[in-house]
Design a protein around this motif. Sequence first.
Motif, mmCIF file in Angstrom:
data_model
loop_
_atom_site.group_PDB
_atom_site.id
_atom_site.type_symbol
_atom_site.label_atom_id
_atom_site.label_comp_id
_atom_site.label_asym_id
_atom_site.label_seq_id
_atom_site.Cartn_x
_atom_site.Cartn_y
_atom_site.Cartn_z
ATOM 1 N N UNK A 159 0.926 -1.152 0.119
ATOM 2 C CA UNK A 159 -0.042 0.077 -0.149
ATOM 3 C C UNK A 159 1.026 1.232 0.020
ATOM 4 N N UNK A 160 0.304 2.366 -0.633
ATOM 5 C CA UNK A 160 1.005 3.588 -0.668
ATOM 6 C C UNK A 160 0.202 4.601 -0.414
ATOM 7 N N UNK A 161 0.779 5.817 0.109
ATOM 8 C CA UNK A 161 0.101 6.865 0.214
ATOM 9 C C UNK A 161 0.203 7.587 -0.946
ATOM 10 N N UNK A 162 -0.583 8.858 -0.735
ATOM 11 C CA UNK A 162 -0.802 9.628 -2.086
ATOM 12 C C UNK A 162 0.475 10.094 -2.961
ATOM 13 N N UNK A 163 1.414 10.092 -2.324
ATOM 14 C CA UNK A 163 2.823 10.449 -2.986
ATOM 15 C C UNK A 163 3.576 9.258 -3.234
ATOM 16 N N UNK A 164 3.105 7.903 -3.237
ATOM 17 C CA UNK A 164 3.776 6.938 -3.576
ATOM 18 C C UNK A 164 4.607 6.226 -2.603
ATOM 19 N N UNK A 165 4.702 6.704 -1.463
ATOM 20 C CA UNK A 165 5.416 6.257 -0.127
ATOM 21 C C UNK A 165 4.802 4.899 0.071
ATOM 22 N N UNK A 166 5.655 3.659 0.455
ATOM 23 C CA UNK A 166 5.171 2.354 0.911
ATOM 24 C C UNK A 166 4.949 2.694 2.339
ATOM 25 N N UNK A 167 3.454 2.107 2.657
ATOM 26 C CA UNK A 167 3.289 2.123 3.946
ATOM 27 C C UNK A 167 2.963 0.577 4.480
ATOM 28 N N UNK A 168 2.850 -0.445 3.389
ATOM 29 C CA UNK A 168 2.639 -1.737 3.872
ATOM 30 C C UNK A 168 3.166 -2.447 2.879
ATOM 31 N N UNK A 169 4.092 -3.574 3.323
ATOM 32 C CA UNK A 169 4.607 -4.536 2.293
ATOM 33 C C UNK A 169 4.527 -5.757 2.780
ATOM 34 N N UNK A 170 3.686 -6.558 2.154
ATOM 35 C CA UNK A 170 3.414 -8.009 2.676
ATOM 36 C C UNK A 170 3.598 -8.929 1.936
ATOM 37 N N UNK A 171 4.760 -9.937 2.062
ATOM 38 C CA UNK A 171 5.020 -10.932 1.268
ATOM 39 C C UNK A 171 4.060 -12.093 1.786
ATOM 40 N N UNK A 172 3.044 -12.524 0.814
ATOM 41 C CA UNK A 172 2.166 -13.629 1.288
ATOM 42 C C UNK A 172 0.848 -13.109 1.504
ATOM 43 N N UNK A 173 -0.041 -13.787 1.662
ATOM 44 C CA UNK A 173 -1.430 -13.541 2.220
ATOM 45 C C UNK A 173 -1.654 -13.837 3.585
ATOM 46 N N UNK A 174 -2.430 -12.918 4.510
ATOM 47 C CA UNK A 174 -2.759 -13.024 5.676
ATOM 48 C C UNK A 174 -4.198 -12.363 5.742
ATOM 49 N N UNK A 175 -4.989 -12.856 6.531
ATOM 50 C CA UNK A 175 -6.634 -12.290 6.885
ATOM 51 C C UNK A 175 -6.102 -11.080 7.849
ATOM 52 N N UNK A 176 -5.258 -11.157 8.565
ATOM 53 C CA UNK A 176 -4.803 -9.958 9.384
ATOM 54 C C UNK A 176 -4.839 -8.738 8.611
ATOM 55 N N UNK A 177 -4.233 -8.750 7.392
ATOM 56 C CA UNK A 177 -4.163 -7.682 6.429
ATOM 57 C C UNK A 177 -5.576 -7.419 5.899
ATOM 58 N N UNK A 178 -6.087 -6.550 6.379
ATOM 59 C CA UNK A 178 -7.625 -6.441 5.991
ATOM 60 C C UNK A 178 -7.776 -4.875 5.916
ATOM 61 N N UNK A 179 -9.152 -4.477 5.485
ATOM 62 C CA UNK A 179 -9.564 -3.219 5.089
ATOM 63 C C UNK A 179 -9.393 -2.160 6.561
ATOM 64 N N UNK A 180 -9.758 -3.021 7.634
ATOM 65 C CA UNK A 180 -9.798 -2.160 8.922
ATOM 66 C C UNK A 180 -8.332 -1.763 9.211
ATOM 67 N N UNK A 181 -7.589 -2.973 8.913
ATOM 68 C CA UNK A 181 -6.087 -2.460 9.612
ATOM 69 C C UNK A 181 -5.240 -1.624 8.397
ATOM 70 N N UNK A 182 -5.516 -1.539 7.246
ATOM 71 C CA UNK A 182 -5.185 -0.882 6.289
ATOM 72 C C UNK A 182 -5.640 0.568 6.608
ATOM 73 N N UNK A 183 -6.983 0.898 6.937
ATOM 74 C CA UNK A 183 -7.462 2.157 6.967
ATOM 75 C C UNK A 183 -6.726 2.886 8.288
#
Length: 185
Positions: A159-183
């Motif tokens: 995930x990036x913010x508006x200027x392209x800065x990386x906020x999340x990097x996740x190798x693989x899929x986890x249910x913990x990485x969900x909409x609420x966490x990202x928000x």
Amino acid sequence: MEEKQSIVSKSFLIKSFVSIVVIIIGVTAGLFIATNFGIVKWVHAKTLSPEDIKNNTTLHLGESFPKCEVFDEQNNSVDIESLIQGKKTFIGVVSNGCEACMDLMNALGNNRMVPDGFQLILLSSEPKYFYENYDYQVYRIPYEFLIKYSIDSYPTIFTTNEDGTLKIICSGYTDLLNKKFIEQL
């Protein structure tokens, strides 16, 4: 004597049945409370943070997403920086035949991953399967980019913010990485 034994047996069965019902109600209530109100508050477990998420890439939080030329379904060249610029972005790098990628695609389809206000960009070195089976724009990303940044776990989510800065990097899929966490980031 048989009558007394029959009464004891019935009493035992009734008590057993009541005990089972009470246990079922207790477990159901506990699961409801834990899932709807967050068990973290009661057990003081550490809250997930972007630094805790597995990152197998050579990219780091706080850096800009690297410049890269990707290709749309008609093989038109698109600069990924122009896609990201000015928008919070959820980027998923997916691969055909990857079960975890299919889990991610299902989560996207059920609207469990990408928060409101984020755009979705999907990247794949072989996007044909995704064009044919999902209703999302998937860009072809060159293998060289994946190799250069060690993106070899699928899916890899950024995930990036508006200027392209990386906020999340996740190798693989986890249910913990969900909409609420990202928000929350």
